[in-house]
Write a protein that holds these residues in place. Structure first.
Motif, PDB file in Angstrom:
ATOM      1  N   GLY A  26      24.696  19.892  -1.705  1.00 22.56           N
ATOM      2  CA  GLY A  26      24.484  19.627  -3.124  1.00 22.56           C
ATOM      3  C   GLY A  26      25.363  18.555  -3.719  1.00 22.56           C
ATOM      4  N   THR A  27      26.396  18.122  -2.988  1.00 15.87           N
ATOM      5  CA  THR A  27      27.303  17.125  -3.563  1.00 15.87           C
ATOM      6  C   THR A  27      26.638  15.769  -3.735  1.00 15.87           C
ATOM      7  N   SER A  28      25.597  15.498  -2.963  1.00  8.73           N
ATOM      8  CA  SER A  28      24.926  14.196  -3.100  1.00  8.73           C
ATOM      9  C   SER A  28      23.848  14.216  -4.177  1.00  8.73           C
ATOM     10  N   LEU A  29      23.592  15.384  -4.775  1.00  4.87           N
ATOM     11  CA  LEU A  29      22.567  15.492  -5.824  1.00  4.87           C
ATOM     12  C   LEU A  29      23.169  15.542  -7.224  1.00  4.87           C
ATOM     13  N   ARG A  30      24.491  15.749  -7.316  1.00  9.04           N
ATOM     14  CA  ARG A  30      25.183  15.845  -8.598  1.00  9.04           C
ATOM     15  C   ARG A  30      25.786  14.489  -8.948  1.00  9.04           C
ATOM     16  N   CYS A  31      25.645  14.076 -10.194  1.00  2.54           N
ATOM     17  CA  CYS A  31      26.247  12.823 -10.642  1.00  2.54           C
ATOM     18  C   CYS A  31      27.765  13.006 -10.708  1.00  2.54           C
ATOM     19  N   SER A  32      28.487  12.140 -10.027  1.00  2.00           N
ATOM     20  CA  SER A  32      29.942  12.252 -10.008  1.00  2.00           C
ATOM     21  C   SER A  32      30.570  11.773 -11.313  1.00  2.00           C
ATOM     22  N   GLU A  33      29.813  11.129 -12.143  1.00  2.80           N
ATOM     23  CA  GLU A  33      30.315  10.636 -13.423  1.00  2.80           C
ATOM     24  C   GLU A  33      30.182  11.698 -14.517  1.00  2.80           C
ATOM     25  N   CYS A  34      28.995  12.313 -14.647  1.00  2.00           N
ATOM     26  CA  CYS A  34      28.768  13.274 -15.738  1.00  2.00           C
ATOM     27  C   CYS A  34      28.523  14.708 -15.267  1.00  2.00           C
ATOM     28  N   SER A  52      24.825   4.627 -11.543  1.00  2.00           N
ATOM     29  CA  SER A  52      24.115   4.461 -10.272  1.00  2.00           C
ATOM     30  C   SER A  52      25.059   3.835  -9.260  1.00  2.00           C
ATOM     31  N   GLY A  53      24.801   4.134  -7.990  1.00  2.00           N
ATOM     32  CA  GLY A  53      25.635   3.588  -6.927  1.00  2.00           C
ATOM     33  C   GLY A  53      25.250   4.184  -5.593  1.00  2.00           C
ATOM     34  N   ASN A  54      26.059   3.896  -4.595  1.00  2.00           N
ATOM     35  CA  ASN A  54      25.826   4.388  -3.247  1.00  2.00           C
ATOM     36  C   ASN A  54      25.880   5.916  -3.236  1.00  2.00           C
ATOM     37  N   ALA A  55      24.895   6.541  -2.591  1.00  2.00           N
ATOM     38  CA  ALA A  55      24.788   8.001  -2.580  1.00  2.00           C
ATOM     39  C   ALA A  55      25.964   8.657  -1.863  1.00  2.00           C
ATOM     40  N   GLN A  70      17.795   7.250   0.751  1.00  2.00           N
ATOM     41  CA  GLN A  70      18.866   7.755   1.615  1.00  2.00           C
ATOM     42  C   GLN A  70      20.232   7.243   1.172  1.00  2.00           C
ATOM     43  N   ASP A  71      20.270   6.013   0.658  1.00  2.00           N
ATOM     44  CA  ASP A  71      21.570   5.426   0.342  1.00  2.00           C
ATOM     45  C   ASP A  71      21.804   5.103  -1.133  1.00  2.00           C
ATOM     46  N   TRP A  72      20.896   5.489  -2.027  1.00  2.00           N
ATOM     47  CA  TRP A  72      21.074   5.127  -3.438  1.00  2.00           C
ATOM     48  C   TRP A  72      20.930   6.331  -4.348  1.00  2.00           C
ATOM     49  N   PHE A  73      21.865   6.479  -5.302  1.00  2.00           N
ATOM     50  CA  PHE A  73      21.858   7.538  -6.304  1.00  2.00           C
ATOM     51  C   PHE A  73      21.793   6.899  -7.683  1.00  2.00           C
ATOM     52  N   ALA A  74      20.943   7.424  -8.556  1.00  2.00           N
ATOM     53  CA  ALA A  74      20.855   6.951  -9.941  1.00  2.00           C
ATOM     54  C   ALA A  74      20.729   8.169 -10.851  1.00  2.00           C
ATOM     55  N   CYS A  75      21.704   8.357 -11.729  1.00  2.00           N
ATOM     56  CA  CYS A  75      21.712   9.501 -12.635  1.00  2.00           C
ATOM     57  C   CYS A  75      20.551   9.393 -13.620  1.00  2.00           C
ATOM     58  N   ARG A  76      19.852  10.491 -13.832  1.00  2.00           N
ATOM     59  CA  ARG A  76      18.720  10.532 -14.759  1.00  2.00           C
ATOM     60  C   ARG A  76      19.123  10.980 -16.164  1.00  2.00           C
ATOM     61  N   ASN A  77      20.383  11.307 -16.357  1.00  2.00           N
ATOM     62  CA  ASN A  77      20.883  11.667 -17.680  1.00  2.00           C
ATOM     63  C   ASN A  77      20.881  10.403 -18.539  1.00  2.00           C
ATOM     64  N   THR A  78      20.131  10.419 -19.640  1.00  2.00           N
ATOM     65  CA  THR A  78      19.985   9.213 -20.473  1.00  2.00           C
ATOM     66  C   THR A  78      21.300   8.767 -21.112  1.00  2.00           C
TER      67      THR A  78
END
Length: 82
Positions: free
Chosen positions: A20-28, A52-55, A39-47
Motif C-alpha cells: 500500500g505504500t505505493s498507492l498513498r500520496c507521500s505529500e498529502c 506527481s513523481g516516480n512511484a 509501473q513507474d509514475w504516481f500522480a495524486c488525484r487530490n485536487t
C-alpha cells in the motif's frame, strides 16, 4: 505495524510493511484509485495536492515516514502523531 529492532552499534532497524505504500500520496497522505498511472509514475488525484513523481520514490517516502513514526521517549517506543 512497524517493528523496531535494536542494532549492535546503537542504531535501530525499523521494519515497515510495504503493501500500500505505493498507492498513498507521500505529500498529502491521500489514497485514490488511479493515482498509480503506470509501473513507474504516481500522480495524486487530490485536487488540493496534485503531487506527481516516480512511484518508487513516492513509496520510499511513505516507508521512511512510517519508520519515523516510532520515537523513543524515556526508553519506551511511542507512536508520533503525524
Amino acid at each position: 505495524m512497524s517493528q523496531t529492532v535494536p542494532l549492535y552499534r546503537g542504531g535501530r532497524l525499523v521494519r515497515v510493511p510495504s503493501p500500500g505504500t505505493s498507492l498513498r500520496c507521500s505529500e498529502c497522505g491521500t489514497v485514490t484509485l488511479g493515482s498509480r498511472e503506470s509501473q513507474d509514475w504516481f500522480a495524486c488525484r487530490n485536487t488540493e495536492c496534485q503531487w506527481s513523481g516516480n512511484a518508487d520514490f513516492n513509496a520510499s517516502r511513505n516507508i521512511d515516514r512510517a519508520g519515523l513514526a516510532l520515537v523513543t521517549v524515556a526508553g519506551r517506543a511511542v507512536v508520533r502523531q503525524t
